[in-house]
Design an enzyme around this catalytic site. Structure first.
Site, short mmCIF file in Angstrom:
data_model
loop_
_atom_site.label_atom_id
_atom_site.label_comp_id
_atom_site.label_asym_id
_atom_site.label_seq_id
_atom_site.Cartn_x
_atom_site.Cartn_y
_atom_site.Cartn_z
N LYS A 173 0.85 -1.19 0.00
CA LYS A 173 0.00 0.00 0.00
C LYS A 173 0.89 1.24 0.00
O LYS A 173 1.79 1.36 0.83
CB LYS A 173 -0.90 0.02 1.24
CG LYS A 173 -1.79 1.27 1.30
CD LYS A 173 -2.82 1.17 2.40
CE LYS A 173 -2.35 1.70 3.72
NZ LYS A 173 -2.24 3.15 3.79
N ASP B 43 -3.45 4.36 -1.91
CA ASP B 43 -4.41 4.83 -0.89
C ASP B 43 -4.42 6.36 -0.87
O ASP B 43 -3.80 6.97 0.00
CB ASP B 43 -3.94 4.24 0.46
CG ASP B 43 -4.82 4.64 1.62
OD1 ASP B 43 -5.95 5.09 1.40
OD2 ASP B 43 -4.35 4.48 2.77
N LYS C 137 -7.48 8.17 -1.26
CA LYS C 137 -8.80 8.59 -0.72
C LYS C 137 -9.35 9.82 -1.44
O LYS C 137 -9.54 10.88 -0.81
CB LYS C 137 -8.71 8.85 0.78
CG LYS C 137 -8.24 7.67 1.60
CD LYS C 137 -8.31 7.98 3.09
CE LYS C 137 -7.87 6.84 3.97
NZ LYS C 137 -6.43 6.57 3.93
N HIS D 295 -11.69 12.62 -3.06
CA HIS D 295 -12.96 13.22 -2.66
C HIS D 295 -13.05 14.60 -3.31
O HIS D 295 -12.43 15.55 -2.84
CB HIS D 295 -13.01 13.33 -1.12
CG HIS D 295 -14.32 13.77 -0.58
ND1 HIS D 295 -14.57 13.90 0.77
CD2 HIS D 295 -15.48 14.10 -1.19
CE1 HIS D 295 -15.82 14.30 0.97
NE2 HIS D 295 -16.39 14.43 -0.21
N ASP D 296 -13.80 14.70 -4.41
CA ASP D 296 -13.94 15.98 -5.11
C ASP D 296 -15.18 15.86 -5.98
O ASP D 296 -15.93 14.89 -5.88
CB ASP D 296 -12.66 16.25 -5.95
CG ASP D 296 -12.41 17.74 -6.14
OD1 ASP D 296 -13.39 18.48 -6.38
OD2 ASP D 296 -11.25 18.17 -6.09
N PRO E 244 -17.57 14.97 -9.13
CA PRO E 244 -17.48 13.76 -9.96
C PRO E 244 -16.55 13.90 -11.16
O PRO E 244 -15.75 13.00 -11.44
CB PRO E 244 -18.94 13.55 -10.41
CG PRO E 244 -19.75 14.16 -9.31
CD PRO E 244 -18.97 15.33 -8.80
N THR F 150 -13.92 15.76 -11.66
CA THR F 150 -12.50 15.79 -11.27
C THR F 150 -12.03 14.40 -10.83
O THR F 150 -10.95 13.94 -11.23
CB THR F 150 -12.30 16.80 -10.12
OG1 THR F 150 -12.78 18.06 -10.57
CG2 THR F 150 -10.86 16.93 -9.70
N THR G 1 -11.76 6.29 10.67
CA THR G 1 -11.80 5.74 12.04
C THR G 1 -11.35 6.78 13.06
O THR G 1 -11.55 6.60 14.26
CB THR G 1 -10.90 4.48 12.15
OG1 THR G 1 -9.67 4.74 11.50
CG2 THR G 1 -11.56 3.28 11.51
N ARG H 62 2.94 -1.27 10.79
CA ARG H 62 4.02 -1.37 11.76
C ARG H 62 4.34 -2.78 12.26
O ARG H 62 5.49 -3.05 12.60
CB ARG H 62 3.75 -0.41 12.93
CG ARG H 62 3.99 1.03 12.51
CD ARG H 62 3.31 2.01 13.41
NE ARG H 62 1.87 2.00 13.22
CZ ARG H 62 1.03 2.80 13.87
NH1 ARG H 62 1.49 3.64 14.77
NH2 ARG H 62 -0.27 2.74 13.63
O1 C5P Z 1 0.97 0.59 11.13
P1 C5P Z 1 -0.46 0.17 10.96
O2 C5P Z 1 -0.63 -1.33 10.77
O3 C5P Z 1 -1.37 0.72 12.01
O4 C5P Z 1 -0.88 0.83 9.56
C1 C5P Z 1 -2.19 0.76 9.06
C2 C5P Z 1 -2.28 1.47 7.75
O5 C5P Z 1 -3.65 1.50 7.35
C3 C5P Z 1 -1.80 2.91 7.74
O6 C5P Z 1 -1.25 3.18 6.47
C4 C5P Z 1 -3.07 3.70 7.98
O7 C5P Z 1 -3.01 4.99 7.42
C5 C5P Z 1 -4.09 2.84 7.22
N1 C5P Z 1 -5.48 3.01 7.67
C6 C5P Z 1 -5.88 2.78 8.96
N2 C5P Z 1 -7.20 2.93 9.33
C7 C5P Z 1 -8.11 3.32 8.42
C8 C5P Z 1 -7.71 3.55 7.10
C9 C5P Z 1 -6.38 3.38 6.74
O8 C5P Z 1 -5.08 2.42 9.79
N3 C5P Z 1 -9.37 3.41 8.78
#
Ligand code: C5P
Length: 234
Positions: free
Chosen positions: A31, A58, A60, A62-63, A65, A67, A121, A213
Site C-alpha cells: 500500500k 491509498d 482517498k 474526494h472531489d 465527480p 474531477t 476511524t 508497523r
Molecule cells: O501501522 P499500521 O498497521 O497501524 O498501519 C495501518 C495502515 O492503514 C496505515 O497506512 C493507515 O493509514 C491505514 N489506515 C488505517 N485505518 C483506516 C484507514 C487506513 O489504519 N481506517
C-alpha cells in the site's frame, strides 16, 4: 479474489521504501499512501510495479465527480491494482470514479479494484454530530454508506476487521472488506484503538488485511510478513 496481506509502506522516501522491499524474495502486495506518493510522485508507483509488486494506492479521493473521474483515469493508467475514494463524495462521484477507472484501464487488462472509506476511524460520534451534523449512531452511518458504495458499483469498503461480519452479512461475501487495524500478537497497538490479529481477521472474514508497523517495525520484517500470511491466508 482477496485473502492477501497488504503491507502499508508508510515511508517518506523512495530509498527507504526500496531498502525495505529489497529484503523480500517474494513480491508482497503493498500500500502506497499520501506521504510517499506526494514525496515521490507517480514514478514511485511505476517503479514498484516494475519490481513486480501489486499496489493499493491509498489516496482517498474526494472531489466533484468530473474531477475524480478524470483523476481515476490517470491512476488506472499507472496500472495500480487497488485504489480508493471517500464514500462522502456521494454515489455520483463514486460512479464517475468507476467510469474513469474503466476508461483508463488498458485494453485486455482488469480495472483496478475500487473501494471506499465510509467514515474515517479517527472520526468519533461527537464530531459526527457536532461538526458533520449527522445525528445517527456511527454504526448505522457506516452500514448505510457501505450500502451506497455497493449500489454505486464499487467493489468494497475499508473497515475494521470487527466490522467485516456485518458488512458481509448486509452486502454479501463478494463485497470486499479491506481491513487495517491488524497486529501480530504481542505487538504495540500504537495509535490504533481496536486491533485484531491476522488469524482473528481471517475468522471474521476480512478479504485483505493491511498491516503496517507489525511488519515494517519488526526486527525481522520478512518473518513478520510470513507469519501474517500463515495466519491469514493458509
Ligand atoms: O501501522 P499500521 O498497521 O497501524 O498501519 C495501518 C495502515 O492503514 C496505515 O497506512 C493507515 O493509514 C491505514 N489506515 C488505517 N485505518 C483506516 C484507514 C487506513 O489504519 N481506517
Amino acid at each position: 479474489m482477496g485473502k492477501d496481506v497488504i503491507i502499508a509502506c508508510d515511508f517518506s522516501s523512495a530509498e527507504e521504501t526500496y531498502a525495505f522491499l529489497d529484503q523480500f524474495e517474494e513480491k508482497p502486495f503493498v500500500k502506497i499512501g499520501m506521504e510517499l506518493f506526494y514525496a515521490e510522485g507517480p514514478q514511485i508507483v511505476r517503479e514498484i510495479k516494475a519490481r513486480g509488486h501489486r499496489i493499493f494506492l491509498d489516496l482517498k479521493l474526494h472531489d466533484i465527480p468530473n474531477t475524480v473521474g478524470k483523476a481515476m483515469r490517470v491512476l488506472a493508467g499507472l496500472d495500480v491494482d487497488m485504489c480508493n475514494v471517500h464514500a462522502a463524495g456521494t454515489s455520483k462521484m463514486m460512479e464517475a470514479a468507476i467510469q474513469g477507472l474503466s476508461e483508463g484501464t488498458k485494453c485486455g487488462q482488469k480495472r483496478p479494484i475500487l473501494i471506499a472509506v465510509t467514515q474515517l476511524t479517527s472520526t468519533g460520534q461527537e464530531q459526527l454530530e457536532e461538526e458533520l451534523l449527522i445525528h445517527q449512531p456511527m454504526e448505522e452511518v457506516v452500514s448505510s454508506y457501505a450500502a451506497t458504495v455497493k449500489q454505486a458499483g464499487l467493489d468494497g469498503v475499508v473497515c475494521s476487521p470487527l466490522e467485516s461480519p456485518s458488512v458481509h452479512e448486509a452486502l454479501g461475501t463478494e463485497f470486499l472488506t479491506v481491513t487495517p487495524g491488524v497486529r501480530l500478537a504481542g505487538d504495540e497497538k500504537g495509535d490504533q484503538k481496536r486491533v485484531t490479529t491476522p488469524a482473528k481477521a481471517k475468522e471474521l472474514g476480512s478479504d485483505y488485511i493491511v498491516v503496517g508497523r507489525s511488519i515494517t517495525a519488526a526486527e525481522d520484517p520478512v518473518a513478520a510478513y510470513e507469519q501474517c500470511r500463515r495466519e491469514f491466508c493458509d
